[in-house]
Motif scaffolding. Structure first.
Motif, PDB file in Angstrom:
ATOM      1  N   LEU A 119       0.829  -1.208   0.000  1.00  0.00           N
ATOM      2  CA  LEU A 119       0.000   0.000   0.000  1.00  0.00           C
ATOM      3  C   LEU A 119       0.869   1.266   0.000  1.00  0.00           C
ATOM      4  N   HIS A 120       1.926   1.187  -0.788  1.00  0.00           N
ATOM      5  CA  HIS A 120       2.887   2.292  -0.869  1.00  0.00           C
ATOM      6  C   HIS A 120       3.716   2.064  -2.128  1.00  0.00           C
ATOM      7  N   PHE A 121       3.668   2.992  -3.090  1.00  0.00           N
ATOM      8  CA  PHE A 121       4.350   2.774  -4.359  1.00  0.00           C
ATOM      9  C   PHE A 121       5.872   2.760  -4.214  1.00  0.00           C
ATOM     10  N   THR A 122       6.415   3.609  -3.356  1.00  0.00           N
ATOM     11  CA  THR A 122       7.876   3.648  -3.200  1.00  0.00           C
ATOM     12  C   THR A 122       8.396   2.341  -2.623  1.00  0.00           C
ATOM     13  N   ARG A 135      -0.949   0.084 -17.022  1.00  0.00           N
ATOM     14  CA  ARG A 135      -1.189  -0.853 -18.126  1.00  0.00           C
ATOM     15  C   ARG A 135      -2.154  -1.961 -17.692  1.00  0.00           C
ATOM     16  N   LEU A 136      -1.989  -2.425 -16.468  1.00  0.00           N
ATOM     17  CA  LEU A 136      -2.878  -3.467 -15.969  1.00  0.00           C
ATOM     18  C   LEU A 136      -4.305  -2.927 -15.834  1.00  0.00           C
ATOM     19  N   GLU A 137      -4.432  -1.731 -15.296  1.00  0.00           N
ATOM     20  CA  GLU A 137      -5.765  -1.139 -15.162  1.00  0.00           C
ATOM     21  C   GLU A 137      -6.425  -0.940 -16.524  1.00  0.00           C
ATOM     22  N   GLU A 138      -5.636  -0.525 -17.517  1.00  0.00           N
ATOM     23  CA  GLU A 138      -6.183  -0.342 -18.858  1.00  0.00           C
ATOM     24  C   GLU A 138      -6.623  -1.666 -19.467  1.00  0.00           C
ATOM     25  N   ALA A 139      -5.808  -2.717 -19.257  1.00  0.00           N
ATOM     26  CA  ALA A 139      -6.159  -4.029 -19.810  1.00  0.00           C
ATOM     27  C   ALA A 139      -7.433  -4.583 -19.184  1.00  0.00           C
ATOM     28  N   LEU A 140      -7.631  -4.319 -17.886  1.00  0.00           N
ATOM     29  CA  LEU A 140      -8.801  -4.843 -17.191  1.00  0.00           C
ATOM     30  C   LEU A 140      -9.993  -3.906 -17.279  1.00  0.00           C
ATOM     31  N   GLY A 141      -9.723  -2.653 -17.666  1.00  0.00           N
ATOM     32  CA  GLY A 141     -10.806  -1.676 -17.702  1.00  0.00           C
ATOM     33  C   GLY A 141     -11.340  -1.368 -16.323  1.00  0.00           C
ATOM     34  N   ALA A 142     -10.444  -1.320 -15.343  1.00  0.00           N
ATOM     35  CA  ALA A 142     -10.879  -1.100 -13.964  1.00  0.00           C
ATOM     36  C   ALA A 142      -9.795  -0.347 -13.208  1.00  0.00           C
ATOM     37  N   ALA A 143     -10.208   0.515 -12.287  1.00  0.00           N
ATOM     38  CA  ALA A 143      -9.272   1.172 -11.364  1.00  0.00           C
ATOM     39  C   ALA A 143      -9.015   0.239 -10.192  1.00  0.00           C
ATOM     40  N   LEU A 144      -7.749  -0.052  -9.933  1.00  0.00           N
ATOM     41  CA  LEU A 144      -7.396  -1.023  -8.897  1.00  0.00           C
ATOM     42  C   LEU A 144      -7.030  -0.365  -7.573  1.00  0.00           C
ATOM     43  N   PHE A 145      -6.607   0.911  -7.645  1.00  0.00           N
ATOM     44  CA  PHE A 145      -6.191   1.603  -6.427  1.00  0.00           C
ATOM     45  C   PHE A 145      -6.842   2.987  -6.365  1.00  0.00           C
ATOM     46  N   ALA A 146      -7.179   3.398  -5.153  1.00  0.00           N
ATOM     47  CA  ALA A 146      -7.605   4.771  -4.897  1.00  0.00           C
ATOM     48  C   ALA A 146      -6.415   5.478  -4.268  1.00  0.00           C
ATOM     49  N   THR A 195      -2.382  11.951  -2.187  1.00  0.00           N
ATOM     50  CA  THR A 195      -0.966  12.303  -1.966  1.00  0.00           C
ATOM     51  C   THR A 195      -0.391  11.589  -0.754  1.00  0.00           C
ATOM     52  N   ARG A 196      -1.266  11.036   0.086  1.00  0.00           N
ATOM     53  CA  ARG A 196      -0.770  10.416   1.320  1.00  0.00           C
ATOM     54  C   ARG A 196      -1.094   8.936   1.452  1.00  0.00           C
ATOM     55  N   THR A 197      -2.118   8.471   0.788  1.00  0.00           N
ATOM     56  CA  THR A 197      -2.557   7.089   0.997  1.00  0.00           C
ATOM     57  C   THR A 197      -2.760   6.354  -0.316  1.00  0.00           C
ATOM     58  N   VAL A 198      -2.655   5.031  -0.237  1.00  0.00           N
ATOM     59  CA  VAL A 198      -2.972   4.136  -1.339  1.00  0.00           C
ATOM     60  C   VAL A 198      -3.885   3.056  -0.783  1.00  0.00           C
ATOM     61  N   GLU A 199      -5.053   2.883  -1.390  1.00  0.00           N
ATOM     62  CA  GLU A 199      -5.990   1.872  -0.931  1.00  0.00           C
ATOM     63  C   GLU A 199      -6.496   1.075  -2.124  1.00  0.00           C
ATOM     64  N   LEU A 200      -6.826  -0.181  -1.878  1.00  0.00           N
ATOM     65  CA  LEU A 200      -7.418  -1.020  -2.914  1.00  0.00           C
ATOM     66  C   LEU A 200      -8.868  -0.617  -3.146  1.00  0.00           C
ATOM     67  N   THR A 201      -9.266  -0.585  -4.402  1.00  0.00           N
ATOM     68  CA  THR A 201     -10.677  -0.429  -4.726  1.00  0.00           C
ATOM     69  C   THR A 201     -11.359  -1.791  -4.622  1.00  0.00           C
ATOM     70  N   ALA A 202     -12.661  -1.807  -4.824  1.00  0.00           N
ATOM     71  CA  ALA A 202     -13.384  -3.082  -4.818  1.00  0.00           C
ATOM     72  C   ALA A 202     -12.855  -4.004  -5.912  1.00  0.00           C
TER      73      ALA A 202
END
Length: 327
Positions: A21-24, A43-54, A57-64
């Motif tokens: 839950l942290h890109f760095t 690229r993965l999000e484009e291939a699946l047609g879905a947003a995978l992370f919300a 600037t401070r947080t990274v969370e998984l979407t449904a």
């Protein structure tokens, strides 16, 4: 590219970010630049047609959708790992023994090397299962040993483990400590109750050994034994002994812990406290060296009675529930 043509690299990028839950940190884990990691996720999000992370600037969370992808991604990568292993010689297996000294884990490793002489089983010494298990889950280690029930549930859920031994506990006492000398309690086993009023060091403050501190806290509860405050983390036998002599606190250990000059090791009794030692590895991982370690542990446990629990023993509550008749 569509979902049927996904590259394994893109799934690895997704899982690294999903688990950190942290890109760095995820980029460092994969040894790639953060820009490359972000590009693979897009690229993965484009291939699946879905947003995978919300992302903010401070947080990274998984979407449904990201949550939905987790289990299939892990299964696909495990299948790729199995496929690669079927057509290439196994790489060295990295096995954490916690300490560079005599231990149950070292005994298991040595027996496994006898059972699988063609496998390269490499020892590592990470000093604490909390840290080593995180390294196993991240793929930087393969196998570790320790008190698995003391791990955080989220970390433990990413691992498989098997019990290896119920290890009797002891205390290390600096020379001159009242409980170290011949006297009221003798020079052999020491009743747990004799530690009442003492401050016993069990890794408090060391983020690598949280599981050991949790076990000690459960053992000491209601017995008038206090956890010693954090001490400088000592690396190596000489530094450990120096810090121990300086603080003058008893140290909770196992009976197999290396003998230390200037210290007395006394096994504990009344009740006999046992630490459940397990072998852990990441879910879905396969390797002939792991198979050898599991066979070695099972044979040693059967031959030496490592998983027998004598009457009058103490075990943490989580371990008691797994014993016959445990609740």
């Amino acid at each position: 590219m569509n979902a049927r043509d996904l590259e394994p690299r893109l799934l690895r990028a997704f899982l690294a970010v999903a688990e950190e839950l942290h890109f760095t940190r995820a980029a460092a884990r994969l040894y790639i630049a953060q820009q490359a990691l972000s590009r693979d996720v897009r690229r993965l999000e484009e291939a699946l047609g879905a947003a995978l992370f919300a992302r903010t600037t401070r947080t990274v969370e998984l979407t449904a959708d990201g949550e939905r992808l987790l289990a299939p991604a892990r299964r696909v990568l495990a299948a790729y790992e199995e496929l690669a292993g079927a057509f290439a010689g196994p790489r060295p297996l990295l096995v954490d023994l916690n300490t560079d000294g005599p231990s149950t884990a070292r005994t298991v490793l040595e027996r496994a090397r006898e059972l699988a002489p063609d496998c390269e089983l490499m020892a590592r010494f990470e000093s604490g299962l909390t840290h080593a298990a995180a390294e196993v889950a991240a793929g930087r280690l393969d196998v570790a040993f320790g008190y698995a029930d003391g791990l955080e549930p989220a970390l433990r859920a990413r691992l498989d483990h098997v019990p290896v031994r119920y290890e009797p506990l002891a205390v290390l006492l600096p020379d001159g400590h009242p409980l170290a000398v011949e006297g009221q309690h003798g020079g052999g086993p020491l009743p747990v109750g004799a530690l009442a009023g003492e401050r016993v060091y069990a890794g408090a403050g060391n983020p690598r050994t949280l599981e050991w501190t949790r076990l000690a806290r459960e053992l000491f509860a209601g017995r008038g034994i206090a956890l010693a405050p954090p001490a400088p983390v000592a690396v190596g036998k000489d530094e450990f002994r120096r810090v121990m002599v300086k603080t003058r606190n008893p140290v909770l250990a196992t009976v197999d812990f290396v003998d230390m000059p200037g210290c007395v090791k006394r096994p504990l009794t009344d009740p006999l406290p046992l630490s459940p030692l397990s072998m852990v590895w990441r879910k879905g991982f396969r390797h002939p060296g792991l198979d050898a370690l599991r066979r070695a542990a099972a044979r040693l446990a059967a031959d030496r009675g490592w998983l027998e629990v004598p009457a009058g023993s103490w075990l943490p509550a989580a371990a008691l529930t797994r014993l016959p008749g445990g609740g």
